[in-house]
Design an enzyme around this catalytic site. Structure first.
Site, PDB file in Angstrom:
ATOM      1  N   GLN A 102       0.857  -1.199   0.000  1.00 24.77           N
ATOM      2  CA  GLN A 102       0.000   0.000   0.000  1.00 24.77           C
ATOM      3  C   GLN A 102       0.889   1.244   0.000  1.00 24.77           C
ATOM      4  OE1 GLN A 102      -2.408   1.454   3.364  1.00 24.77           O
ATOM      5  NE2 GLN A 102      -4.168   1.492   1.996  1.00 24.77           N
ATOM      6  N   TYR A 174      -6.132  10.751   4.139  1.00 25.27           N
ATOM      7  CA  TYR A 174      -4.748  11.078   3.800  1.00 25.27           C
ATOM      8  C   TYR A 174      -4.663  11.949   2.523  1.00 25.27           C
ATOM      9  CZ  TYR A 174      -3.705   7.939   7.602  1.00 25.27           C
ATOM     10  OH  TYR A 174      -3.653   7.379   8.851  1.00 25.27           O
ATOM     11  N   ARG A 226      -7.738   2.390  -2.987  1.00 23.14           N
ATOM     12  CA  ARG A 226      -8.613   2.379  -1.807  1.00 23.14           C
ATOM     13  C   ARG A 226      -9.270   3.745  -1.662  1.00 23.14           C
ATOM     14  NH1 ARG A 226      -8.029   0.457   4.517  1.00 23.14           N
ATOM     15  NH2 ARG A 226      -9.567  -1.158   4.139  1.00 23.14           N
ATOM     16  N   GLY A 318      -9.901  -7.402   8.584  1.00 29.63           N
ATOM     17  CA  GLY A 318      -8.743  -6.818   9.246  1.00 29.63           C
ATOM     18  C   GLY A 318      -8.534  -7.410  10.624  1.00 29.63           C
TER      19      GLY A 318
HETATM   20  C1  LIG Z   1      -4.009  -2.066  13.481  1.00 29.53           C
HETATM   21  C2  LIG Z   1      -4.649  -1.463  12.259  1.00 29.53           C
HETATM   22  C3  LIG Z   1      -3.859  -0.778  11.348  1.00 29.53           C
HETATM   23  C4  LIG Z   1      -4.435  -0.236  10.178  1.00 29.53           C
HETATM   24  N1  LIG Z   1      -3.619   0.359   9.246  1.00 29.53           N
HETATM   25  C5  LIG Z   1      -4.147   0.738   8.035  1.00 29.53           C
HETATM   26  C6  LIG Z   1      -3.296   1.177   6.984  1.00 29.53           C
HETATM   27  O1  LIG Z   1      -2.063   1.208   7.096  1.00 29.53           O
HETATM   28  N2  LIG Z   1      -3.891   1.544   5.820  1.00 29.53           N
HETATM   29  C7  LIG Z   1      -5.250   1.505   5.626  1.00 29.53           C
HETATM   30  O2  LIG Z   1      -5.727   1.832   4.541  1.00 29.53           O
HETATM   31  N3  LIG Z   1      -6.061   1.060   6.606  1.00 29.53           N
HETATM   32  C8  LIG Z   1      -5.551   0.657   7.791  1.00 29.53           C
HETATM   33  N4  LIG Z   1      -6.381   0.115   8.753  1.00 29.53           N
HETATM   34  C9  LIG Z   1      -7.823  -0.084   8.451  1.00 29.53           C
HETATM   35  C10 LIG Z   1      -8.077  -1.528   7.967  1.00 29.53           C
HETATM   36  O3  LIG Z   1      -7.492  -1.751   6.699  1.00 29.53           O
HETATM   37  C11 LIG Z   1      -9.583  -1.857   7.878  1.00 29.53           C
HETATM   38  O4  LIG Z   1     -10.171  -1.017   6.910  1.00 29.53           O
HETATM   39  C12 LIG Z   1     -10.304  -1.666   9.202  1.00 29.53           C
HETATM   40  O5  LIG Z   1      -9.620  -2.335  10.251  1.00 29.53           O
HETATM   41  C13 LIG Z   1     -11.752  -2.193   9.140  1.00 29.53           C
HETATM   42  O6  LIG Z   1     -11.767  -3.571   8.864  1.00 29.53           O
HETATM   43  P1  LIG Z   1     -12.061  -4.665  10.018  1.00 29.53           P
HETATM   44  O7  LIG Z   1     -13.343  -4.284  10.692  1.00 29.53           O
HETATM   45  O8  LIG Z   1     -12.146  -5.968   9.290  1.00 29.53           O
HETATM   46  O9  LIG Z   1     -10.901  -4.614  10.984  1.00 29.53           O
HETATM   47  C14 LIG Z   1      -5.832  -0.386   9.945  1.00 29.53           C
HETATM   48  C15 LIG Z   1      -6.597  -1.076  10.883  1.00 29.53           C
HETATM   49  C16 LIG Z   1      -6.031  -1.637  12.017  1.00 29.53           C
HETATM   50  C17 LIG Z   1      -6.880  -2.428  12.962  1.00 29.53           C
END
Ligand SMILES: Cc1cc2nc3c(=O)[nH]c(=O)nc-3n(C[C@H](O)[C@H](O)[C@H](O)COP(=O)(O)O)c2cc1C
Length: 374
Positions: A102, A174, A226, A318
């Site tokens: 990413q 961002y 994204r 995630g």
């Molecule tokens: C620990 C953590 C780090 C994350 N880092 C990013 C990231 O670097 N880039 C991004 O687009 N989203 C990031 N996210 C968002 C996740 O990609 C995802 O969209 C979000 O957790 C919702 O999905 P989930 O309910 O399945 O966890 C992060 C989420 C978590 C939990």
């Protein structure tokens, strides 16, 4: 073996075949070295996660020096980053998953301390509404063009490192989103003003990444994008704006669209009278020209199958994959009952969760990650 649709392979129009429809979405571990070079802990973490999923996307990696958003973030700003990125890509691909890097720029979502004394930059000198945000400096036209090139240079490094693709981070407030948003973009040059002009930066980044991929990568290289469909600020991005941008992104040659939502089936944040899920509205516009990735609190096999039933191509999990890296393997072995839906501190070592990731999970994700007291 289970006969879930999400276990079926998917072949992109460019010929790349993904072994199943489960995606690990980008989740930063905040465990890179201070200079952004990938640490070995991080490589081992991604290796653990790579066994079952079809596609694994890294946490965000900044493409320019002033684009660093937080400590421990991956960097893809210099050729110096390539050797460790290569080891990361190899670990992610070791069991047949597609490895996607990413690529991003934080824009105003950073601060002077993280930038070691430099002022954050953005489309305009407008500070974010979140607490403790700093007023950014407006990027010059020359700097805007340089950042577009930085996304291209980052793509070239990803190709050199052996990644199967890149995901352009146009979401989560961002820099790319800051250019698209009438809240953060008050420019009156070619990069701002009307909706048409605010689309120029996201589209230029997508075109540059496509151009570099076409020039240097194998045909099967995947370029994802994204997107965050809405903002709550006024003025701010509304769904109709996003539905206008998406066809432009598809035209610029992206291979998939990843919709960033907290809850996969959520409806508009701004229009409470609208009961149609956002992903359905987007699906209508995308119309399978490119595959879509749906994400947001999907945890159980039935949740993912529902996404497939609705005609979406991929589902990302995630926090569930943090809790259960063997989710796919357990489903395939008909062992769904042993899938973990809670995170026990006693499992941290086994899960490879580093201290910085654990601290982060206990912060903004405390409620959703389901930590037990054991
Ligand atoms: C620990 C953590 C780090 C994350 N880092 C990013 C990231 O670097 N880039 C991004 O687009 N989203 C990031 N996210 C968002 C996740 O990609 C995802 O969209 C979000 O957790 C919702 O999905 P989930 O309910 O399945 O966890 C992060 C989420 C978590 C939990």
């Amino acid at each position: 073996m289970s006969d879930y649709q999400f276990l079926n392979a998917y072949t992109f129009a460019n010929g790349a075949t993904v072994k199943n429809r489960i995606v690990m979405p980008p989740m930063t571990e905040r465990s890179a070295f201070e200079n952004g070079v990938v640490s070995n802990d991080e490589i081992e973490y991604y290796r653990k996660q790579a066994g079952g999923v079809g596609m694994e996307i890294t946490g965000c990696a900044n493409v320019s020096k002033l684009g660093k958003g937080f400590e421990g973030e991956l960097s893809v700003t210099e050729d110096r980053d390539i050797p460790q990125l290569s080891r990361l890509a190899a670990a992610m691909k070791s069991q047949g998953a597609k490895a996607i890097l990413q690529i991003f720029d934080a824009g105003r979502m950073t601060n002077t301390a993280i930038l070691r004394g430099e002022q954050p930059v953005s489309a305009s000198a407008v500070k974010a509404t979140r607490a403790n945000s700093e007023t950014p400096r407006k990027l010059s036209e020359h700097e805007v063009e340089k950042i577009i090139k930085d996304f291209g240079a980052a793509t070239k490094r990803a190709i050199q490192a052996g990644f199967d693709g890149v995901e352009i981070h146009g979401a989560n407030t961002y820099l790319i989103q800051q250019f698209f948003s009438p809240d953060s973009n008050r420019r009156r040059d070619q990069w701002g003003g009307s909706l048409e002009q605010r689309m120029n930066f996201p589209v230029a980044v997508a075109e540059e990444v496509r151009r570099v991929a076409d020039q240097y990568a194998p045909r099967t290289f995947i370029v994802g994008y994204r997107i965050s469909p809405e903002e709550i600020e006024t003025p701010g991005i509304r769904l109709d704006d996003t539905l206008t941008l998406i066809p432009r992104l598809i035209k610029s040659g992206i291979d998939y669209l990843h919709v960033s939502l907290n809850k996969a089936w959520q409806t508009s944040l701004n229009d409470s009278t609208d009961s149609q899920p956002i992903i359905e509205k987007i699906q209508k516009v995308v119309d399978h020209q490119v595959p879509m990735i749906v994400v947001g609190q999907l945890t159980k096999p039935a949740d993912v199958e529902k996404v497939m039933d609705a005609g979406f191509e991929f589902a990302a999990m995630g926090q569930e994959l943090i809790r259960e890296p063997n989710w796919v393997q357990k489903v395939m072995a008909n062992d769904e009952k042993s899938i973990r839906y809670e995170l026990s501190p006693s499992d941290l070592d086994e899960l490879g969760i580093t201290e910085p990731l654990w601290d982060f999970l206990k912060g903004p994700f405390k409620d959703a990650i389901h930590i037990t007291n054991e």
